[in-house]
Every structure is written in C-alpha cells, then in structure tokens.
Write an enzyme that holds these catalytic residues in place. Sequence first.
Site, short mmCIF file in Angstrom:
data_model
loop_
_atom_site.label_atom_id
_atom_site.label_comp_id
_atom_site.label_asym_id
_atom_site.label_seq_id
_atom_site.Cartn_x
_atom_site.Cartn_y
_atom_site.Cartn_z
N CYS A 36 0.83 -1.21 0.00
CA CYS A 36 0.00 0.00 0.00
C CYS A 36 0.86 1.25 0.00
O CYS A 36 0.36 2.35 -0.20
CB CYS A 36 -0.89 0.08 1.23
SG CYS A 36 -1.80 -1.40 1.56
N ASP A 38 2.23 2.45 2.67
CA ASP A 38 2.43 2.91 4.04
C ASP A 38 2.00 1.86 5.03
O ASP A 38 1.13 1.05 4.80
CB ASP A 38 1.79 4.27 4.34
CG ASP A 38 0.40 4.43 3.75
OD1 ASP A 38 -0.23 3.41 3.44
OD2 ASP A 38 -0.03 5.58 3.62
N CYS A 63 5.13 8.00 4.04
CA CYS A 63 5.47 9.37 3.71
C CYS A 63 5.56 10.21 4.97
O CYS A 63 5.35 9.74 6.08
CB CYS A 63 4.44 9.94 2.75
SG CYS A 63 2.79 9.98 3.44
N CYS A 107 -3.42 9.02 5.90
CA CYS A 107 -2.27 8.60 6.72
C CYS A 107 -2.60 8.66 8.20
O CYS A 107 -2.14 7.83 8.98
CB CYS A 107 -1.07 9.49 6.46
SG CYS A 107 -0.60 9.52 4.73
#
Lengths: 211, 388
Positions: A36, A38, A63, A107
């Site tokens: 994915c 992350d 990230c 995120c």
Amino acid sequence: MPLPYSAIVMEHFRNPRNVGRIEDADAKGVEGSPACGDMVAVYLKVDPETHVITDIKFESYGCASNIATGSIITELAKGKTIEEAKKLTWKDASEALGGLPPIKVHCSVLAIDGLRAAIENYEEKHGLVKERKPTTVELVKKRLKRVVNPVVGLDIVRSNLVKDVEVKDGVVRVVLDLPEDHQFAAAIKEDIVDKLEPRWDVNEVIVEFTE
Amino acid sequence: MFETTVYLDNAASTRMDERVLEAMKPYFFDLYAVATSQFGYSLGIEARDALDTARAQIAGVLGANPEEFVFTSGSTESSNLAIKGVALALGEKKGRHIVISPIEDFPVLHSARALERQGFRVTRVRVDETGRVDLDHLRESITDETILVSVQAANQEIGTLQDVKAIAEICKEKGTLFHTDATHSFLRVPLDVREVPVDLITVSAHTIHGPKGIGGLYVRKGTPIRKWMDGGYQEFDLRPGVENIPGAVGFAKAVELITPEETARIQAMRDRLLERLLNEIPHTVLNGHPVHRLPQNANVSFRFIEGESLLLHLDMRGFAVSTGSACFSRSLEASHVILGIGGNHERAHGSVRFTFGRYNKEEDVDAVVEAVKEVVAELRRISPLGKE
C-alpha cells in the site's frame, strides 16, 4: 507557495517521538503493508491493574504525514487507559498536527487504525474481548468512514461517494459514485479492500464504479 | 520552503540556458509579428524567416528535411498529434488497432486509452524486467489492421533505451507506421531518420535547457496524418494557431548548445553516482537497464523505505530528486513503469530518480551520495521492515 505540511507535521517528521520497538511489549498492532505504500506498527505496555498505557512506541514505513501521525498518536495515547485511547480518532490526530493536506488525511487514519489494532490485540490476549460481531451493512459503512476521499480529505461516506453497500454470503459489494477512470479511483478501491478484507467472515470485496 | 542547491530532476524539466533567452528576446520586442507569407509585410517576412531557420536547424539534427518538422507546444501535444492524427487518417481506411508499450509516458498512454474508448483496440507489448520491448511479441502483435506502433526511445523514469532501429525495421517490414517519443533521449542518444526508418518522433525543448511550451513532431514525408485540433493552416496544416516564434528560436538555440562532450561529462557524473549508491548502501537495486540507458539517468530503489519521505528529507538538505512512490504522484498510484517491468509496489514506493543536466557539478555527486546515505539510514531506523 509554502510547504503543504504544517510546522507541527514537519517537526514530528524531523524528530519523531517514541520510535522503535518494545521488545517485551504487551501488545502489538500493524496496519497497512509495503504494497500500500504505508505501514504503521504500534507497540504497547499496559498496566494490568489500571489498563493505563504506560509505554508506547511506533515504527513507520511511509510518507512524511505517515511518520508524523505515527509520532503524534504515541503522544496522544501515552498515559491514557485503553478505553480512553480507543476513542481517539483520526480527527484528533490531524488536529493535534495542525491539520493535514486533504490528500494526506488517509495517513492519520492508518496510524489510528494501528493504535486500535494494538489495543484489540491486548484485549484478545487478556480475555477482554466480547463476542466476534458478524459483518453487516452497518458495520461496513462504519469501516468505510475510515476510507478517505483524497479530493476533499473527508471520508467517502460523509463525502457521499458510497452509493450502495451489500453484504451476502461473505461477499461485500460497494458501489461508488465515481467513474472508473477517475484520478483517485484505483487508490480508493485499494483502500476499501484493505479495510474490509481482513474481517473474519469476509471472503471477497467487490468495488464497483458508476460512469 | 528550502533552498535547492543541487537540482537532480532534469528529466522533469531543466534550467534554461541564458544564451537561449538572448536568442529569443528580439522575437518578443522587435520581430514580434506573426509569420506571414512571402507576400506579407517586412516584419512578418522576417518572422517567417526566423521560424524557417529554426525549423531547418532542428530538422537537420534529426537528419530530416525542414518540411518534415512540425512545431507544437511540447511533447504532450506532439504525441497526441502523432497518435490521434494517424488514427484520424487511417482509422476508417486501414484499421483500428495500435500497439504501444505499457511503460510509455502519459501522453502516449492516455492518447491510446482515449482511442480505446472510441472502439480502437490497443495491444500493450511485453517488456522485460529492464523495460526493453520483447521484439518477438511486437512482431506477433502487428496485424493487417495495425495502423501505428508507438514505443518510446527512452523511458522517462528508469531511463531504459529501446532498440529503436530494430523496432522501426519490424514496423517497416510489417507495413505499419512507427512513432517514438524521444523527449528524454533527444540529442543525448543519436537518432537519425536517414538510418532509422521511423515515421514520427516526439521532441521537446525544456528537457534540453530550452524554453517550456515548445516542442515538435518529426513527420516523415508522405505519412498519412491529419490535424486533430481545428483552426488555421499553420505548420503544414497539421498544427493550427499562431506560431510560437520566440519558442522556436529558443528551441533551435538549445539544440545548437548540446554537445557530445557535455553528454560525456553528464554520463561520468551519473556513473559515479550509481556506482557509489549501489556499492555503499545495502539493499539498493538498480531500476532499468545497466547498459542501455540514458546517459543522464540514474534510478534505484532503496528497500524498506518510502520515496516521499526520502524526497522531503533531501529537499530539506537542498537536493531535488524524484520518486515513483504513490505518495508523490497526483493519483496516489505507484509508478506504472516500475510495476510494468514486474517490480512490486514496495520497489516502486522506494524508487528514486536522479537526472543530471548542464548545471550539475562533479562535486554535487559526492554531496548527494552522503545525504542519501544519511537519510536512508534514518528512515530505515524508523521503518518496521527489514529487521527480522
């Protein structure tokens, strides 16, 4: 044009708090995957009497906002009981960071999911789990509130992208009000599958698009 | 924002050369008229002369005649014109099938997709793990209905060079047109239309230290093609609109300033960077071909870390690079190039592209290597991966 990230995000990105593993952790939760792009791992030490989170560490593959949200949730959860920590939302994480760009809100969802997974892991290990709930349309919609529409930075339920949900014989069908060749169609589809496929009674997740 | 001291994203765009601007200036302030016919007024005739001279110069370096070179607004438009223009000319007459590679840049990829929506059939020819087209599969893919093969000369991300000559010869033998997007290889890797039977070539100015907003399409004499944007009769009735004469003049100047010596200097910097990264940072893999690659391009994947974080840390230290990570892309999708050569998502997310140009200095190489080493180590410390 300034950087898309707030000063708080940048500070946590540069100097993430509570990084690493707890070797004798009482519980561990992992969300996301290298595929994915992350992934967050959360480790907990919990006081068996008070259920207070006495230590928490995280690891992140992702990230800048993934690293920053991983860092902030460890700060938010530390010293709270697991019941209190369970109530933390991605909005709390995002607000504590001074906001995230819409395209990066997913995120903060991942970090919160990592924390929740670790708490669930603790509850399972310590006989605190209630009965396994079956997957219903309602539960699917609740889970879909953790899938973010990158265009607006709101979840896909609140931004009215979910047109229909069907659950039948272990197959979940989600219909989105989005053309298949939309800029974010593939990313949103992947996120939906990731959120629903791990359910114990789900065999298949089908995401359909409208033209 | 952070001050960029070392720019290593020359594949995205380059710093324009001052000499290019000097060449362009008169065409903004003195010779600003549209290019008129020879029966027009003096200022327009002079503008026409400048345009013709620029055209002849750029066509010349491709081994082409001036009337075979059409100015456009850049690579995107050139590739759109090549693909949609041929489809307009031959779709009804010959067939509705085209062949592309799966790792083309977006103008080719999405032009093909647009044709697909109109009922054309598109075959995506197989590439190997370095990105090179499987020539046998290409030969098999071309049928009597195939009107165009479009395969890039060099890849935008991983820098892999195709065997353009072999592809062109297969297309010629099979009787189909061949377009190549040479945006990234133009003048850095030789291509001469007298030696290679290619029919259409996309080129651009801003990747060779020229201005943005000007590019061109080589169209071999006699190639069936029609304009897809409607307007006047400019550019041999293939590209309507008032000609960008300052752009064309700047493009020609940029072409003139590229030398083989400069390309060799750039390649030496690139070689040193790759050698140090691959030798000094464990779990680092090269993306693309070790030999058949653009002289200015290095692309590697660092395992266990994600590219956007690396990019931001490098930005804070003054280095500008690019990544194939989903987080960096506008669609949140991982690089179709790395996935297209059989790489997994992790490899795409951890891929970093360094591309050199005229303004890089030899000492930049060691500086960027040291910075990358530090950042990779720090991100691996944070990462849950690669520790068992």
